[in-house]
Design a protein around this motif. Sequence first.
Motif, PDB file in Angstrom:
ATOM      1  N   ALA A 147      -6.328  -2.955 -10.374  1.00 45.40           N
ATOM      2  CA  ALA A 147      -5.036  -3.360 -10.154  1.00 45.40           C
ATOM      3  C   ALA A 147      -4.064  -2.034 -10.138  1.00 45.40           C
ATOM      4  O   ALA A 147      -3.207  -1.723  -9.272  1.00 45.40           O
ATOM      5  CB  ALA A 147      -4.550  -3.899 -11.357  1.00 45.40           C
ATOM      6  N   ARG A 148      -4.616  -0.804 -10.883  1.00 47.18           N
ATOM      7  CA  ARG A 148      -3.944   0.216 -10.798  1.00 47.18           C
ATOM      8  C   ARG A 148      -4.025   0.961  -9.247  1.00 47.18           C
ATOM      9  O   ARG A 148      -3.143   1.527  -8.971  1.00 47.18           O
ATOM     10  CB  ARG A 148      -4.043   1.280 -11.611  1.00 47.18           C
ATOM     11  CG  ARG A 148      -3.481   0.751 -13.080  1.00 47.18           C
ATOM     12  CD  ARG A 148      -3.439   2.121 -14.365  1.00 47.18           C
ATOM     13  NE  ARG A 148      -2.835   1.501 -15.276  1.00 47.18           N
ATOM     14  CZ  ARG A 148      -2.927   2.095 -16.728  1.00 47.18           C
ATOM     15  NH1 ARG A 148      -3.811   3.159 -16.737  1.00 47.18           N
ATOM     16  NH2 ARG A 148      -2.171   1.677 -17.659  1.00 47.18           N
ATOM     17  N   ALA A 149      -5.206   0.953  -8.697  1.00 52.04           N
ATOM     18  CA  ALA A 149      -5.401   1.392  -7.615  1.00 52.04           C
ATOM     19  C   ALA A 149      -4.848   0.810  -6.445  1.00 52.04           C
ATOM     20  O   ALA A 149      -3.955   1.329  -5.700  1.00 52.04           O
ATOM     21  CB  ALA A 149      -6.936   1.309  -7.352  1.00 52.04           C
ATOM     22  N   VAL A 150      -4.786  -0.666  -6.551  1.00 47.70           N
ATOM     23  CA  VAL A 150      -4.192  -1.336  -5.257  1.00 47.70           C
ATOM     24  C   VAL A 150      -2.525  -1.068  -5.565  1.00 47.70           C
ATOM     25  O   VAL A 150      -1.971  -0.880  -4.521  1.00 47.70           O
ATOM     26  CB  VAL A 150      -4.429  -2.747  -5.704  1.00 47.70           C
ATOM     27  CG1 VAL A 150      -3.499  -3.610  -4.726  1.00 47.70           C
ATOM     28  CG2 VAL A 150      -5.870  -3.077  -5.226  1.00 47.70           C
ATOM     29  N   ASN A 151      -2.015  -1.126  -6.714  1.00 45.78           N
ATOM     30  CA  ASN A 151      -0.477  -0.825  -7.014  1.00 45.78           C
ATOM     31  C   ASN A 151      -0.192   0.571  -6.315  1.00 45.78           C
ATOM     32  O   ASN A 151       0.813   0.740  -5.633  1.00 45.78           O
ATOM     33  CB  ASN A 151      -0.508  -1.171  -8.510  1.00 45.78           C
ATOM     34  CG  ASN A 151       1.252  -0.811  -8.710  1.00 45.78           C
ATOM     35  OD1 ASN A 151       1.940  -1.701  -8.227  1.00 45.78           O
ATOM     36  ND2 ASN A 151       1.470   0.030  -9.678  1.00 45.78           N
ATOM     37  N   ALA A 152      -1.105   1.488  -6.746  1.00 45.81           N
ATOM     38  CA  ALA A 152      -0.615   2.820  -6.526  1.00 45.81           C
ATOM     39  C   ALA A 152      -0.904   2.939  -4.791  1.00 45.81           C
ATOM     40  O   ALA A 152       0.171   3.467  -4.363  1.00 45.81           O
ATOM     41  CB  ALA A 152      -1.777   3.809  -6.814  1.00 45.81           C
ATOM     42  N   GLY A 153      -1.900   2.328  -4.052  1.00 46.36           N
ATOM     43  CA  GLY A 153      -1.714   2.277  -2.750  1.00 46.36           C
ATOM     44  C   GLY A 153      -0.340   1.890  -1.979  1.00 46.36           C
ATOM     45  O   GLY A 153       0.144   2.052  -1.121  1.00 46.36           O
ATOM     46  N   LEU A 154      -0.140   0.411  -2.518  1.00 50.08           N
ATOM     47  CA  LEU A 154       1.237  -0.277  -1.959  1.00 50.08           C
ATOM     48  C   LEU A 154       2.522   0.551  -2.488  1.00 50.08           C
ATOM     49  O   LEU A 154       3.423   0.663  -1.400  1.00 50.08           O
ATOM     50  CB  LEU A 154       1.288  -1.534  -2.441  1.00 50.08           C
ATOM     51  CG  LEU A 154       0.075  -2.598  -2.103  1.00 50.08           C
ATOM     52  CD1 LEU A 154       0.393  -3.892  -2.745  1.00 50.08           C
ATOM     53  CD2 LEU A 154       0.012  -2.369  -0.642  1.00 50.08           C
ATOM     54  N   LEU A 155       2.648   1.054  -3.745  1.00 45.98           N
ATOM     55  CA  LEU A 155       3.927   1.805  -4.126  1.00 45.98           C
ATOM     56  C   LEU A 155       3.689   3.128  -3.182  1.00 45.98           C
ATOM     57  O   LEU A 155       5.191   3.527  -2.802  1.00 45.98           O
ATOM     58  CB  LEU A 155       3.874   1.888  -5.480  1.00 45.98           C
ATOM     59  CG  LEU A 155       4.161   0.799  -6.265  1.00 45.98           C
ATOM     60  CD1 LEU A 155       4.048   1.293  -7.842  1.00 45.98           C
ATOM     61  CD2 LEU A 155       5.469   0.038  -6.062  1.00 45.98           C
ATOM     62  N   SER A 156       2.829   3.761  -3.024  1.00 49.34           N
ATOM     63  CA  SER A 156       2.795   4.936  -2.223  1.00 49.34           C
ATOM     64  C   SER A 156       3.170   4.805  -0.647  1.00 49.34           C
ATOM     65  O   SER A 156       3.896   5.420  -0.175  1.00 49.34           O
ATOM     66  CB  SER A 156       1.701   5.963  -2.266  1.00 49.34           C
ATOM     67  OG  SER A 156       0.432   5.092  -1.928  1.00 49.34           O
TER      68      SER A 156
END
Length: 199
Positions: A162-171
């Motif tokens: 979840a944190r990885a996918v979230n980081a990808g989208l927010l960045s």
Amino acid sequence: MGDSQKTVIAGATDTAKRKNLRFEVAQELYDAIPEIEEDVTARPNGHTSVDFIGALAEGETPEEALTYCAYVLPRRFAVWWGHECLKKIEDTLDQTDRDMLELAAKWVGDPIEDSRYKALDAAMEAKIKSPGVWVALGAGWSSGSMAGPDVPPVPPPPFLTARAVNAGLLSALARFDIKTRGEHLQRFIRMAVMLTEEG
């Protein structure tokens, strides 16, 4: 979801809960994965997960709806969602991102250890953690071990995908001006909600 998307995640609903959610009730997610409290400041108040996503999307920090989606979708769905969101803004990505997204998609389509390790290894070796790299890390951290196949296993914590996918989208969203960012953000959230209804 289009035919090509259905092909990629064919069979994924076999292990997903109803509506392709890890948790139907938002509080259940907070109870099971308390690390979400570090990433989402809002707290559910008897909401279903889908209702909570809607409330967050309309709140002062709609980015938290995106974060909640990354947590509440089953890991395989979350990675596919991240992949599809980034493909919508592919003109902002470089070749490394595209290569990483391809590795993530291969794992979604055939979630075996070999494809997971390929995504994990490539993402870990990337010099810059760009959006596509984060989504590939989401695939790599989805199950199995974070260590190599020839050493004792190190299971990834349940919140890492979840944190990885979230980081990808927010960045990726951070590359846009405020108005365009908001439009893409709401589009990504709608895509996640639609994905929960597939099956």
